[in-house]
Design an enzyme around this catalytic site. Structure first.
Site, PDB file in Angstrom:
ATOM      1  N   GLY A  38       0.793  -1.223   0.000  1.00 60.52           N
ATOM      2  CA  GLY A  38       0.000   0.000   0.000  1.00 60.52           C
ATOM      3  C   GLY A  38       0.824   1.272   0.000  1.00 60.52           C
ATOM      4  N   SER A 109       9.813  -6.893  -0.582  1.00 56.96           N
ATOM      5  CA  SER A 109      11.195  -7.308  -0.276  1.00 56.96           C
ATOM      6  C   SER A 109      11.631  -6.756   1.079  1.00 56.96           C
ATOM      7  CB  SER A 109      12.163  -6.894  -1.388  1.00 56.96           C
ATOM      8  OG  SER A 109      11.956  -5.575  -1.839  1.00 56.96           O
TER       9      SER A 109
END
Length: 201
Positions: A38, A109
């Protein structure tokens, strides 16, 4: 992970990376977008790809959700699977850079070690870490996929930012304020690419 067979050898291509880059008119490089779910990674990466495409730059966008439909469909969200997910994406990105493309990757990540692994695999000057820094409260308010709501309800485990850690970059090549307008962020990225002599002004 399986070890290389001693009979498996690397074959050099007759067309070099430099020749491919000359053909494209720009250098091959990876822009590695990282940040919370988001934060705007995919949105900014997509807008940048459009801007680069309009300038005649050869690009490809690798998105975290998309690769899990094929390349990484066998992986879950444990730390080990996340590491393997990033390793695979890094290898694909490396091949695309060798082809002379500007590769944009949009992946949470969350761990510095995995991002560093890809950086080292790509080599000097081929990896640009783009930290889309958006406060957790803003990401949770956006919640475009409804994942934060599920995580808060205990329906989704190992969700980054809630019950799984996100390690923010310490020395990203560019640090973006994820609350700014997307157009502003794209301009910042284009300026960086031009100043780094990756694309032409």
């Amino acid at each position: 992970m399986a070890q290389h067979d001693e009979n498996v050898v690397w074959h050099a291509h007759p067309v070099t990376q430099q020749q491919r880059e000359q053909h494209h008119g720009h250098r091959g490089v990876v822009l590695w977008f990282t940040g919370l779910s988001g934060s705007g990674k995919s949105t900014v990466a997509g807008a940048l790809e459009e801007a680069l495409h309009e300038r005649g730059v050869s690009t490809y966008l690798l998105d975290g959700d998309n690769v899990r439909h094929g390349l990484c469909s066998d992986l879950g969200f444990s730390d080990e699977d996340r590491k393997e997910n990033i390793r695979r994406v890094g290898e694909v990105a490396r091949l695309m850079v060798d082809a002379g493309l500007v590769v944009l990757t949009a992946f949470i990540s969350p761990h510095r070690a995995e991002r560093q692994m890809v950086r080292e695999r790509l080599g000097e000057g081929r990896f640009i870490e783009v930290f889309v820094d958006t406060p957790l409260a803003i990401c949770e308010a956006r919640d475009p996929k409804g994942l934060y709501k599920k995580a808060r309800a205990g329906e989704l485990r190992n969700f980054t930012g809630i019950d799984s850690v996100y390690e923010a970059p310490e020395k990203a090549e560019i640090h973006l304020d994820g609350e700014q307008l997307v157009t502003n962020l794209v301009h910042q990225l284009l300026d960086l690419l031009q100043q780094s002599d990756i694309i032409r002004s």
